[in-house]
Each structure stands twice: as structure tokens, then as C-alpha cells.
Design a protein around this motif. Structure first.
Motif, PDB file in Angstrom:
ATOM      1  N   ASN A  28       0.827  -1.201   0.000  1.00  0.00           N
ATOM      2  CA  ASN A  28       0.000   0.000   0.000  1.00  0.00           C
ATOM      3  C   ASN A  28       0.865   1.256   0.000  1.00  0.00           C
ATOM      4  O   ASN A  28       1.981   1.262   0.537  1.00  0.00           O
ATOM      5  N   PRO A  29       0.378   2.343  -0.589  1.00  0.00           N
ATOM      6  CA  PRO A  29       1.127   3.604  -0.584  1.00  0.00           C
ATOM      7  C   PRO A  29       1.379   4.085   0.843  1.00  0.00           C
ATOM      8  O   PRO A  29       0.534   3.949   1.722  1.00  0.00           O
ATOM      9  N   SER A  30       2.549   4.646   1.061  1.00  0.00           N
ATOM     10  CA  SER A  30       2.899   5.168   2.381  1.00  0.00           C
ATOM     11  C   SER A  30       2.312   6.562   2.567  1.00  0.00           C
ATOM     12  O   SER A  30       2.366   7.404   1.676  1.00  0.00           O
ATOM     13  N   LYS A  31       1.749   6.815   3.738  1.00  0.00           N
ATOM     14  CA  LYS A  31       1.229   8.145   4.058  1.00  0.00           C
ATOM     15  C   LYS A  31       2.338   9.070   4.520  1.00  0.00           C
ATOM     16  O   LYS A  31       2.175  10.296   4.535  1.00  0.00           O
ATOM     17  N   LYS A  33       5.437  10.775   3.675  1.00  0.00           N
ATOM     18  CA  LYS A  33       6.249  11.154   2.515  1.00  0.00           C
ATOM     19  C   LYS A  33       7.718  11.364   2.870  1.00  0.00           C
ATOM     20  O   LYS A  33       8.567  11.504   1.998  1.00  0.00           O
ATOM     21  N   GLU A  35       9.496   9.196   4.667  1.00  0.00           N
ATOM     22  CA  GLU A  35      10.071   7.906   5.020  1.00  0.00           C
ATOM     23  C   GLU A  35      11.500   7.794   4.497  1.00  0.00           C
ATOM     24  O   GLU A  35      11.779   8.029   3.332  1.00  0.00           O
ATOM     25  N   HIS A 133       7.901   5.878  -6.146  1.00  0.00           N
ATOM     26  CA  HIS A 133       7.733   5.762  -4.698  1.00  0.00           C
ATOM     27  C   HIS A 133       7.723   4.304  -4.227  1.00  0.00           C
ATOM     28  O   HIS A 133       7.382   4.036  -3.071  1.00  0.00           O
ATOM     29  N   ARG A 136       9.920   3.623  -1.120  1.00  0.00           N
ATOM     30  CA  ARG A 136       9.385   4.333   0.043  1.00  0.00           C
ATOM     31  C   ARG A 136       8.190   3.564   0.620  1.00  0.00           C
ATOM     32  O   ARG A 136       8.054   3.403   1.832  1.00  0.00           O
ATOM     33  N   ASN A 137       7.341   3.084  -0.249  1.00  0.00           N
ATOM     34  CA  ASN A 137       6.172   2.326   0.203  1.00  0.00           C
ATOM     35  C   ASN A 137       6.560   0.983   0.806  1.00  0.00           C
ATOM     36  O   ASN A 137       5.957   0.524   1.790  1.00  0.00           O
ATOM     37  N   GLN A 141       5.930  -0.365   4.602  1.00  0.00           N
ATOM     38  CA  GLN A 141       5.225  -1.624   4.865  1.00  0.00           C
ATOM     39  C   GLN A 141       6.042  -2.514   5.794  1.00  0.00           C
ATOM     40  O   GLN A 141       5.502  -3.143   6.720  1.00  0.00           O
ATOM     41  N   SER A 243       4.279  -1.886  -7.523  1.00  0.00           N
ATOM     42  CA  SER A 243       5.513  -1.747  -6.744  1.00  0.00           C
ATOM     43  C   SER A 243       6.716  -2.316  -7.500  1.00  0.00           C
ATOM     44  O   SER A 243       7.634  -1.584  -7.866  1.00  0.00           O
TER      45      SER A 243
END
Length: 370
Positions: A28-31, A33, A35, A133, A136-137, A141, A243
Motif C-alpha cells: 500500500n502507498p505510504s502516508k 512522505k 520515510e 515511490h 518508500r512504500n 510496509q 511496486s
């Protein structure tokens, strides 16, 4: 009576197709930004001049800064080393390392020993990041998972040539074979991981023995998962949509045959009997449809033929639903499940012959004893 039995078997086989790959989690996308993480990417490579540029280019585009990219050359005879240097990667050589070991696990272990990052990512040369991204995601996770264990991703298959559609069913079966995506999520022991993308914490990796403990096999994903699970460390496995992508076996159909046959029987060893049964029933369903169609024609039974046709449409839609989980394949392939399942069975038969009778498999010019 025979028609009723056949339709009942078709229903069971159809439901089995939902059982073994019901829900495939993705990253899932990371909230967050912001990270950040200290990451070393390790790429084992043998004659990968075709695939390597795409991977290295995608790594340089990542929004998360990568501390280092290490390409470990495993006795390549093409431009692999030159391409890696052109992209600014650190290049190591298994031949010059002084080790008597070669192969993917040996290359991964050599790269890990020279890595500086707090986190290690092992990526096959034919993989690439799907978007900027992605890392980063993935880091986010991993931290949500407790910042521990092994995170693996089965890359999302993107094709460019017609022959590559032969990988549809193998991709489905390989994912299903890990026992991780059924209705019985907590009742069936989960096994294995995927070697094309492995994410670990460096300190934990070395404490467990890392790829040095997997030198006995060329299926490093399964061996690494066993290593972590024996120490009660979590193993999480995700689908690679949005991903990590890959284009499998771009060099032609011969490479595709070699690549899949070296993997099938080893993967089958970790598959739970219940999952294996559901896979077998689903595979059987396409032949049951054919039997029903022939029977209906011979009987000139239009009502029965109509039921069989509806079953065929439902089976095709299910085939499309499954293939979309594992890769980006042409929509029209859904109508030819009989061809693709038959091709898979032939590949599997050849794998059995190699592993259990010839006692060897070939890959990248090397023979591996089984």
C-alpha cells in the motif's frame, strides 16, 4: 446421470479456482512522505545485459535515496559489468572473490558482505521498480510489519511478446503454491517466499546466516523463508502490482522453458495438500468443459450445450480474474485457458523428468544437480 456428475464436478472445480488465490495483498502507498532508510540494493547478475539497464534506471528514479547499488557479476560473458559501471553501481565478481561457490545465492551472499546499508534489498536483474515511490512504500510496509523478518514480493509480470503469455498459468500456480492466499488463511501452514525481490534488515539477516545458509539450492526464496520461519521471524509475501514489475524470460521461448522447469517441482514441495487439490481441480475444469462440449455435440443436446457454454464463459472470466492478479496479459487470452493450462502441464512434466529422472536442471549455461 453422467451429465449431472460432470456438471457437479465443474461446479466444484470452478469454486476451487477462487479458493487458492482469493486475496493477494499488495504494497500500500505510504502516508509518510518523509520515510527514510539506509538501503543497499544487491543485484546478482549473470549475462543480464538485456534486463539490467531497465532495473538500474528505475533504481536511480526512486524518491527514496538508495545508499548503494551493488551488482555482483556471476561470471558473465556479455556486457553486464560494463552496463553496471555505466550506471554507477559498485561491481563485485564471484570469480575474483576467491570463493569456490557460484550461482545466485553465492552472489547474494558476496554482495551482502560488502553492503553498508541497515536494510538489504535483493533484486533479480529482470525486475524493476514500477513507480518512483516503490521503495518508500516498501520500507513503510516493512516497518508496519514490526521492522523485522523477511518481506518478499512476487513481481507483477508485464509482457511484450506473444510467447510470454505461456507464463500466465505458471505465475498463477507459483503464487497459489505458497498456501498464503486461501480462504483458510490461518488454518494452512504458510511456506516459502519469492527470490526475485527480498527485503531484510541487515543485522537480522547476518544473525540468521543469510544467503550463506542457502548455498545448497538455486531456489533462494524458499530457502530464505524456511530460514526465517525456523527462528520464528515473520515472512510476508506480496503481489508486485504498482511496486515491483518484471518481464520474465525476454530472450525467447527456450529461456522461458528452462526458467519455469527449474522452479516447478521445488515449489510443489511446499504446497499444502488441500491447496494442491484445489489447483488440480481447477486445472481439470478446462478439460471437463471440453468433455461436456463433445458429449453435448454427440447427443445433439442443445440445452446441455447451452449450460456448457455458460460454464465456459464463467471459467474464462475466472481465468481473467486470476491472471490480472499476477500480470498484465492481453484480455483475449482468457478465451484460451485450454491452451495455456495444457502448456503448463507439459512444462511441469518436463520439470519432473529433469528433477527426478535426469537428476539435473539447466539455467544460464550451468547444470544444477537435483
Amino acid at each position: 446421470m453422467a451429465q449431472v456428475i460432470l456438471l457437479f464436478l465443474l461446479l466444484i472445480a470452478f469454486l476451487s479456482g477462487f479458493f487458492f488465490l482469493w486475496k493477494l495483498p499488495v504494497i500500500n502507498p505510504s502516508k509518510d512522505k518523509e520515510e527514510e532508510a539506509s538501503i543497499s540494493v544487491i543485484v546478482p547478475a549473470r549475462d543480464e545485459e538485456t534486463s539490467l539497464p531497465k532495473l538500474l534506471a528505475s533504481l536511480h528514479e526512486q524518491s527514496l535515496v538508495i545508499e548503494e547499488i551493488i551488482v555482483v557479476d556471476d561470471e558473465s560473458e556479455d556486457r553486464t559489468v560494463k552496463i553496471a559501471e555505466e550506471y554507477g553501481a559498485t561491481v563485485l565478481s564471484t570469480k575474483e572473490s576467491g570463493s569456490t561457490r557460484t550461482g545466485k545465492s553465492a552472489a547474494c551472499w558476496l554482495g551482502a558482505q560488502h553492503a553498508k546499508g541497515d536494510y538489504l534489498i535483493f533484486m533479480d536483474s529482470d525486475t524493476q521498480c514500477a513507480q518512483k515511490h516503490a521503495f518508500r512504500n516498501i520500507v513503510a510496509q516493512f516497518k508496519r510489519n514490526g521492522d523485522t523478518g523477511l518481506l518478499s514480493i512476487q513481481p507483477y509480470h508485464v509482457i511484450r511478446s506473444l510467447y510470454e503469455t505461456l507464463s500466465i498459468v505458471p505465475n498463477i500456480i507459483v503464487l497459489a503454491g505458497l498456501n498464503r492466499y486461501t480462504f483458510l488463511d490461518k488454518s494452512i501452514p504458510k511456506r516459502g517466499a519469492f527470490g526475485p525481490f527480498l527485503f531484510v534488515k541487515a543485522e537480522e539477516y547476518f544473525d540468521l546466516g543469510g544467503h550463506e545458509a542457502t548455498l545448497y539450492t538455486h531456489m533462494d526464496g524458499i530457502a530464505m523463508a524456511d530460514l526465517y520461519q525456523k527462528e520464528n521471524c515473520p515472512v510476508t509475501v506480496y503481489g508486485g502490482k504498482e511496486s515491483i514489475h518484471f518481464r520474465m524470460y525476454p530472450e525467447g521461448i527456450y529461456q522461458l522453458i528452462q526458467g519455469w522447469t527449474k522452479s516447478f517441482t521445488y515449489g510443489a514441495k511446499v504446497t499444502h495438500p488441500v491447496v494442491m487439490l484445489s489447483i488440480m481441480l481447477w486445472v481439470m475444469s478446462t478439460y471437463l468443459v471440453l468433455i461436456g462440449f463433445v458429449d453435448g455435440v454427440m447427443r445433439v443436446d442443445l440445452t446441455y450445450l447451452s449450460v456448457i457454454f455458460i460454464t465456459y464463459v464463467l471459467h474464462s472470466l475466472q481465468f481473467r480474474w486470476l491472471m490480472k492478479k499476477v500480470g498484465r496479459f492481453p484480455w483475449w487470452t482468457m478465451a484460451f485457458s485450454l491452451i495455456y493450462i495444457s502448456a503448463f502441464l507439459l512444462l511441469y512434466l518436463w520439470a519432473v523428468i529433469q528433477v527426478y529422472f535426469l537428476k539435473k536442471v539447466k539455467w544460464r549455461g550451468r547444470e544444477y544437480k537435483t
